[in-house]
Scaffold this motif. Structure first.
Motif, PDB file in Angstrom:
ATOM      1  N   ASP A   1     -73.017 119.075  51.431  1.00 32.54           N
ATOM      2  CA  ASP A   1     -72.141 119.367  50.341  1.00 32.54           C
ATOM      3  C   ASP A   1     -72.786 120.328  49.039  1.00 32.54           C
ATOM      4  O   ASP A   1     -72.058 121.161  48.646  1.00 32.54           O
ATOM      5  CB  ASP A   1     -71.760 118.262  49.537  1.00 32.54           C
ATOM      6  N   VAL A   2     -74.039 119.965  48.817  1.00 31.20           N
ATOM      7  CA  VAL A   2     -74.465 120.563  47.608  1.00 31.20           C
ATOM      8  C   VAL A   2     -76.166 121.239  48.042  1.00 31.20           C
ATOM      9  O   VAL A   2     -76.957 120.359  48.552  1.00 31.20           O
ATOM     10  CB  VAL A   2     -74.703 119.757  46.388  1.00 31.20           C
ATOM     11  N   LEU A   3     -76.378 122.278  47.642  1.00 36.33           N
ATOM     12  CA  LEU A   3     -77.908 122.836  47.598  1.00 36.33           C
ATOM     13  C   LEU A   3     -78.328 122.915  46.332  1.00 36.33           C
ATOM     14  O   LEU A   3     -77.853 123.293  45.246  1.00 36.33           O
ATOM     15  CB  LEU A   3     -77.623 124.237  48.020  1.00 36.33           C
ATOM     16  N   ARG A   4     -79.583 122.415  46.178  1.00 28.56           N
ATOM     17  CA  ARG A   4     -80.169 122.353  44.813  1.00 28.56           C
ATOM     18  C   ARG A   4     -81.394 123.483  44.589  1.00 28.56           C
ATOM     19  O   ARG A   4     -82.218 123.593  45.367  1.00 28.56           O
ATOM     20  CB  ARG A   4     -81.050 120.896  44.740  1.00 28.56           C
ATOM     21  N   ILE A   5     -81.071 124.264  43.463  1.00 26.79           N
ATOM     22  CA  ILE A   5     -82.133 124.991  43.002  1.00 26.79           C
ATOM     23  C   ILE A   5     -82.941 124.265  41.813  1.00 26.79           C
ATOM     24  O   ILE A   5     -82.566 123.766  41.062  1.00 26.79           O
ATOM     25  CB  ILE A   5     -81.768 126.341  42.686  1.00 26.79           C
ATOM     26  N   SER A   6     -84.455 124.327  41.942  1.00 29.84           N
ATOM     27  CA  SER A   6     -85.232 123.844  40.995  1.00 29.84           C
ATOM     28  C   SER A   6     -85.436 124.767  39.856  1.00 29.84           C
ATOM     29  O   SER A   6     -86.158 126.018  40.454  1.00 29.84           O
ATOM     30  CB  SER A   6     -86.383 123.092  41.552  1.00 29.84           C
ATOM     31  N   PRO A   7     -85.299 124.697  38.708  1.00 31.40           N
ATOM     32  CA  PRO A   7     -85.495 125.719  37.557  1.00 31.40           C
ATOM     33  C   PRO A   7     -87.046 126.120  37.488  1.00 31.40           C
ATOM     34  O   PRO A   7     -88.010 125.393  37.594  1.00 31.40           O
ATOM     35  CB  PRO A   7     -85.137 125.232  36.256  1.00 31.40           C
ATOM     36  N   GLN A   8     -87.375 127.592  37.465  1.00 28.17           N
ATOM     37  CA  GLN A   8     -88.678 128.366  37.198  1.00 28.17           C
ATOM     38  C   GLN A   8     -88.300 128.960  35.908  1.00 28.17           C
ATOM     39  O   GLN A   8     -87.447 129.267  35.557  1.00 28.17           O
ATOM     40  CB  GLN A   8     -88.970 129.025  38.420  1.00 28.17           C
ATOM     41  N   SER A   9     -89.346 129.296  35.331  1.00 32.64           N
ATOM     42  CA  SER A   9     -89.367 130.161  34.124  1.00 32.64           C
ATOM     43  C   SER A   9     -88.842 131.473  34.405  1.00 32.64           C
ATOM     44  O   SER A   9     -88.366 131.965  33.326  1.00 32.64           O
ATOM     45  CB  SER A   9     -90.916 130.110  33.107  1.00 32.64           C
ATOM     46  N   GLU A  10     -89.022 132.264  35.476  1.00 33.50           N
ATOM     47  CA  GLU A  10     -88.713 133.282  35.696  1.00 33.50           C
ATOM     48  C   GLU A  10     -87.735 133.350  37.018  1.00 33.50           C
ATOM     49  O   GLU A  10     -88.117 132.698  38.182  1.00 33.50           O
ATOM     50  CB  GLU A  10     -89.882 134.408  35.844  1.00 33.50           C
ATOM     51  N   GLY A  11     -86.792 134.063  36.971  1.00 32.10           N
ATOM     52  CA  GLY A  11     -86.124 134.529  38.215  1.00 32.10           C
ATOM     53  C   GLY A  11     -85.077 133.338  38.796  1.00 32.10           C
ATOM     54  O   GLY A  11     -84.425 133.631  39.844  1.00 32.10           O
ATOM     55  N   THR A  12     -84.871 132.319  37.822  1.00 35.53           N
ATOM     56  CA  THR A  12     -83.916 131.417  38.212  1.00 35.53           C
ATOM     57  C   THR A  12     -82.583 131.901  38.674  1.00 35.53           C
ATOM     58  O   THR A  12     -82.067 131.684  39.492  1.00 35.53           O
ATOM     59  CB  THR A  12     -84.011 130.172  37.589  1.00 35.53           C
ATOM     60  N   LEU A  13     -82.081 132.833  37.742  1.00 36.17           N
ATOM     61  CA  LEU A  13     -80.788 133.400  37.785  1.00 36.17           C
ATOM     62  C   LEU A  13     -80.610 134.296  39.011  1.00 36.17           C
ATOM     63  O   LEU A  13     -79.757 134.024  39.694  1.00 36.17           O
ATOM     64  CB  LEU A  13     -80.478 134.094  36.546  1.00 36.17           C
ATOM     65  N   GLU A  14     -81.657 135.168  39.340  1.00 29.98           N
ATOM     66  CA  GLU A  14     -81.800 135.914  40.626  1.00 29.98           C
ATOM     67  C   GLU A  14     -81.549 134.917  41.864  1.00 29.98           C
ATOM     68  O   GLU A  14     -81.138 135.139  42.945  1.00 29.98           O
ATOM     69  CB  GLU A  14     -83.072 136.772  40.454  1.00 29.98           C
TER      70      GLU A  14
ATOM     71  N   MET B   1     -69.018 124.104  49.907  1.00 25.98           N
ATOM     72  CA  MET B   1     -70.223 123.746  49.674  1.00 25.98           C
ATOM     73  C   MET B   1     -70.580 124.424  47.924  1.00 25.98           C
ATOM     74  O   MET B   1     -70.266 125.365  47.603  1.00 25.98           O
ATOM     75  CB  MET B   1     -71.375 124.695  50.329  1.00 25.98           C
ATOM     76  N   LYS B   2     -71.276 123.468  47.359  1.00 28.76           N
ATOM     77  CA  LYS B   2     -71.761 123.689  45.948  1.00 28.76           C
ATOM     78  C   LYS B   2     -73.195 123.878  45.775  1.00 28.76           C
ATOM     79  O   LYS B   2     -74.061 123.777  46.547  1.00 28.76           O
ATOM     80  CB  LYS B   2     -71.234 122.447  45.294  1.00 28.76           C
ATOM     81  N   LEU B   3     -73.221 124.549  44.596  1.00 28.27           N
ATOM     82  CA  LEU B   3     -74.926 124.876  44.367  1.00 28.27           C
ATOM     83  C   LEU B   3     -75.058 124.003  43.031  1.00 28.27           C
ATOM     84  O   LEU B   3     -74.244 124.100  42.148  1.00 28.27           O
ATOM     85  CB  LEU B   3     -74.939 126.451  43.962  1.00 28.27           C
ATOM     86  N   SER B   4     -76.113 123.583  42.762  1.00 23.96           N
ATOM     87  CA  SER B   4     -76.715 122.792  41.704  1.00 23.96           C
ATOM     88  C   SER B   4     -77.859 123.487  41.066  1.00 23.96           C
ATOM     89  O   SER B   4     -78.840 123.939  41.957  1.00 23.96           O
ATOM     90  CB  SER B   4     -76.894 121.174  42.235  1.00 23.96           C
ATOM     91  N   LEU B   5     -78.274 123.178  40.013  1.00 24.48           N
ATOM     92  CA  LEU B   5     -79.377 123.313  39.349  1.00 24.48           C
ATOM     93  C   LEU B   5     -79.983 122.076  39.005  1.00 24.48           C
ATOM     94  O   LEU B   5     -79.585 121.284  38.079  1.00 24.48           O
ATOM     95  CB  LEU B   5     -79.259 124.262  38.021  1.00 24.48           C
ATOM     96  N   GLY B   6     -81.115 121.600  39.565  1.00 22.01           N
ATOM     97  CA  GLY B   6     -81.863 120.394  39.477  1.00 22.01           C
ATOM     98  C   GLY B   6     -82.509 120.414  38.018  1.00 22.01           C
ATOM     99  O   GLY B   6     -82.339 121.494  37.361  1.00 22.01           O
ATOM    100  N   PRO B   7     -82.809 119.142  37.624  1.00 19.77           N
ATOM    101  CA  PRO B   7     -83.444 119.160  36.304  1.00 19.77           C
ATOM    102  C   PRO B   7     -84.893 120.131  36.137  1.00 19.77           C
ATOM    103  O   PRO B   7     -85.545 120.236  36.870  1.00 19.77           O
ATOM    104  CB  PRO B   7     -84.008 117.317  36.505  1.00 19.77           C
ATOM    105  N   LEU B   8     -84.928 120.582  34.844  1.00 18.65           N
ATOM    106  CA  LEU B   8     -85.798 121.118  34.371  1.00 18.65           C
ATOM    107  C   LEU B   8     -87.289 120.331  34.724  1.00 18.65           C
ATOM    108  O   LEU B   8     -87.401 119.228  33.813  1.00 18.65           O
ATOM    109  CB  LEU B   8     -85.868 121.609  32.885  1.00 18.65           C
ATOM    110  N   LEU B   9     -88.125 120.622  35.212  1.00 21.12           N
ATOM    111  CA  LEU B   9     -89.487 119.790  35.481  1.00 21.12           C
ATOM    112  C   LEU B   9     -90.528 119.814  34.613  1.00 21.12           C
ATOM    113  O   LEU B   9     -91.290 119.063  34.607  1.00 21.12           O
ATOM    114  CB  LEU B   9     -89.846 119.722  37.279  1.00 21.12           C
ATOM    115  N   TYR B  10     -90.371 121.264  34.023  1.00 22.29           N
ATOM    116  CA  TYR B  10     -91.531 121.479  33.283  1.00 22.29           C
ATOM    117  C   TYR B  10     -91.213 121.396  31.829  1.00 22.29           C
ATOM    118  O   TYR B  10     -90.092 120.792  31.282  1.00 22.29           O
ATOM    119  CB  TYR B  10     -92.075 122.938  33.390  1.00 22.29           C
ATOM    120  N   PHE B  11     -92.313 121.461  30.667  1.00 16.38           N
ATOM    121  CA  PHE B  11     -91.908 121.245  29.251  1.00 16.38           C
ATOM    122  C   PHE B  11     -91.861 122.695  28.554  1.00 16.38           C
ATOM    123  O   PHE B  11     -92.951 123.124  28.273  1.00 16.38           O
ATOM    124  CB  PHE B  11     -93.001 120.400  28.915  1.00 16.38           C
ATOM    125  N   TRP B  12     -90.800 122.972  28.331  1.00 17.14           N
ATOM    126  CA  TRP B  12     -90.396 124.203  27.637  1.00 17.14           C
ATOM    127  C   TRP B  12     -89.961 123.836  26.221  1.00 17.14           C
ATOM    128  O   TRP B  12     -89.812 122.981  25.739  1.00 17.14           O
ATOM    129  CB  TRP B  12     -89.398 125.091  28.083  1.00 17.14           C
TER     130      TRP B  12
END
Lengths: 343, 308
Positions: free
Chosen positions: B237-250, B1-12
């Motif tokens: 196969d893949v789990l997706r995490i959606s980026p947030q401004s804080e805590g994404t690495l954790e 199983m893999k881990l993915s980071l979904g697209p950044l949905l906000y405007f940084w």
């Protein structure tokens, strides 16, 4: 490949009206609808409300009635079946083909494939629930399923509708009147987020079974599965708690953060829509009464006829607006996304 | 199983985006989705800038996918889509049938969560068109996933959105601009002021939704960390995490441990994951209203361990 003439040529659009019952169907036909769309009484269509829609037998009567009156009958089959709903979708297609409806309005690609493989003579329209807002998406559906028409989501400006119609490989149908979905249809899960039921999966938005009215002091609160959608003082008219039309708090303001309770009404831009060459103008409201269907059909028939007969002199009659506003959500109207500043 | 980071949905801001992905390059995610999926007006980074980030992540050993818009309204947006689809290097996530139409028979693609894949017939169709992975639409739950997994074609991977504010709806209207009384055409890029979106509350002060430009998200964070063993057993196969401004690495670390502790039979506790201040939801997983948070026994133990 039949390509509808579009562009600068003015064509006469069909008036497509809703019916949730046989009396509503008769109202539509008697008042000048060219086509009427209906759904079966189950979760296969996006107005899956108690007491509404057609049994097999009623659908047969509807087809006969419409055809005898020289009108067309469309069947809406526009939810996205999950695996355990698949057979119901397939059965609805089989039945629609047997009943010889004039078109099937479909959203789910899997169902479209089943229909086009098994009933190639059955005319397919891409439902507004299919979320197609551009000619490339329409190319896909044309290529794979030979769809003949697409209903555009209510998110495009007039100039964007013109552009899509110019390049589309299929006929274009647009919404002309009725309650306004402000989200891209087919891509809105707000209702299931709050109630567990969405247009895509269950054919309902903000379902009545989840609504609770509560008196708090002299205020009336409307809740959807416990979520406060709005609060009305004695002087305010309380509207149905459709969740995108509630008042919410953002920063320090309470307002209609998404949209006011209002109806779409295109009478003002009818000449432009005709000049674009849209093939059909659709009225929302299968859940509404036969009286609504009669009134709205009559008014839009008059307006379209006036526009066809003398487009240069076309003017919106005050009586048309009055009649439509009376039955409109919130008793008022908007051009919605057609009018760029609305966005 | 893999881990993915979904697209950044906000405007940084541009430099924030760049340093964010620098840090992601050192994280244990396997797949990174890059680019704009929400609003075509957001151009702090142009396609070429995204491709530079893509090359950096690729060099760090990540699988890179370029994402695309979920709503196309203007011809210029389709022009950019053609450039994305023709990039010649990275696969593309299709969030509208326009992208599927362009990518079909051209290059393998990923079906994003905004394409309505609700049944095996649709999944088979997309697979035949060239999809090599599909992301389950967020409103579908575990039981539907199980049925779809049993019927899916051999050559397509399944990805599930497991963490983040749920992308629930798209509109022509920009709700962030509306909140400032600005029309969309003169939005002044006000969404840049809200790195995790703008909170919408009910009139009785309950956090309800998040306004993110033309997108509406949940206010609560969808969190399937306690469902990881189930996701493994369903063959996801893949789990997706959606980026947030804080805590994404954790968050990435927490999911990484949840995934790998299962393999080792030695479940690392999630106590050191300091994000329990968020409001969570997981109702969709259970086939119920998405806003619901059904507390698993593990979560209850965690709460009592933290004396909450």
């Amino acid at each position: 490949m039949a390509i509808t003439p579009v562009g600068m040529k003015r064509i006469t659009p069909e008036l497509v009206c809703p019916a949730g019952s046989l009396p509503a169907l008769k109202s539509a036909v008697e008042n000048g609808a060219d086509c009427v769309y209906i759904g079966f009484r189950d979760g296969t269509n996006a107005r899956n409300f108690p007491g509404l829609n057609f049994s097999t037998d009623e659908a047969r009567q509807a087809v006969d009635y419409a055809h005898d009156a020289n009108a067309k009958l469309f069947l809406a089959l526009n939810t996205y079946p999950k695996p355990d709903q698949w057979q119901a979708g397939v059965r609805a297609i089989d039945l629609a083909a047997q009943l010889k409806v004039d078109a099937l309005i479909v959203a789910d690609p899997g169902l479209m494939r089943y229909a086009s493989q098994n009933y190639p003579e059955l005319r397919l329209h891409l439902s507004v629930q299919g979320s197609a807002t551009n000619h490339l998406a329409l190319d896909y559906y044309k290529r794979h399923f030979n769809i003949q028409r697409a209903v555009l989501p209510r998110v495009l400006s007039l100039s964007q509708v013109r552009r899509v119609a110019l390049e589309a490989p299929v006929e274009i149908e647009v919404f002309g009147f009725g309650s306004l979905c402000i989200m891209v249809e087919g891509r809105c899960a707000l209702s299931s987020y709050v109630t567990g039921k969405s247009p895509n999966a269950s054919g309902v938005c903000s379902p009545a079974e989840a609504v609770r009215w509560e008196k708090q002091g002299d205020h009336l609160c409307s809740r959807l599965n416990g979520v406060l959608i709005d609060e009305f003082s004695e002087h305010e008219q309380a509207g149905y708690p459709t969740l995108c039309k509630g008042r919410y708090r953002v920063n320090d303001s309470v307002y209609y953060a998404l949209e006011e309770p209002t109806s779409l009404n295109v009478l003002e831009i009818l000449p432009e829509l005709m000049q674009i060459g849209v093939s059909a103008i659709k009225v929302e409201g299968r859940q509404r009464s036969p009286a609504y269907v009669a009134g709205v059909t009559r008014t839009l028939r008059s307006a379209i006829d006036a526009c066809i007969n003398n487009p240069e002199e076309y003017q919106v009659q005050p009586s048309w607006m009055r009649d439509l506003d009376k039955v409109a959500e919130g008793q008022c109207h908007t051009l919605g996304a057609y009018h760029r500043p609305w966005q | 199983m893999k881990l993915s980071l979904g697209p950044l949905l906000y405007f940084w801001e541009r430099d924030v985006v760049q340093s964010f992905y620098q840090s992601i390059s050192k994280s244990p995610v396997d797949i990174v989705y890059l680019g704009e999926a929400v609003c075509s007006k957001r151009r702090n980074l142009k396609l070429d800038d995204w491709l530079i980030i893509a090359d950096m992540l690729d060099a760090a050993g990540k699988e890179v996918v370029l994402t695309s818009l979920a709503l196309f309204e203007a011809e210029s947006e389709l022009g950019l889509l053609k450039r994305i689809c023709g990039n010649g290097r990275y696969p593309v996530e299709a969030n509208d049938m326009a992208a599927v139409s362009l990518l079909e028979d051209q290059s393998p693609f990923i079906v994003g969560p905004h394409i309505n894949t609700y049944n095996p017939s649709t999944l088979a169709l997309l697979s035949e068109s060239g999809a090599r992975r599909w992301v389950m639409p967020v409103e579908l739950g575990g039981e539907t996933l199980k049925q779809l997994q049993q019927a899916r074609p051999d050559n397509i991977e399944t990805e599930v959105f497991v963490y983040g504010r749920l992308p629930l709806a798209f509109s022509a209207r920009c709700y962030t601009a509306r909140a400032q009384n600005l029309p969309k055409d003169h939005c002044q890029f006000c969404c840049a002021s809200y790195p995790d979106g703008l909170l919408l509350k009910t009139r009785d002060a309950r956090s309800f939704l998040t306004l993110n430009g033309i997108q509406t998200q949940s206010a609560s964070i969808y969190n399937l960390i306690y469902q990881v063993p189930e996701l493994v057993s369903l063959g996801v196969d893949v789990l997706r995490i959606s980026p947030q401004s804080e805590g994404t690495l954790e968050t990435i670390d927490a999911f990484y441990h949840a995934m790998h502790s299962e393999v080792n039979g030695n479940r690392k506790p999630i106590e050191d994951w300091q994000i329990v201040d968020y409001e969570f939801c997981n109702g969709y997983w259970y086939g119920q209203e998405g806003m619901l948070w059904k507390r698993t026994d593990e979560y209850k133990n965690l709460e009592s361990a933290l004396n909450r």
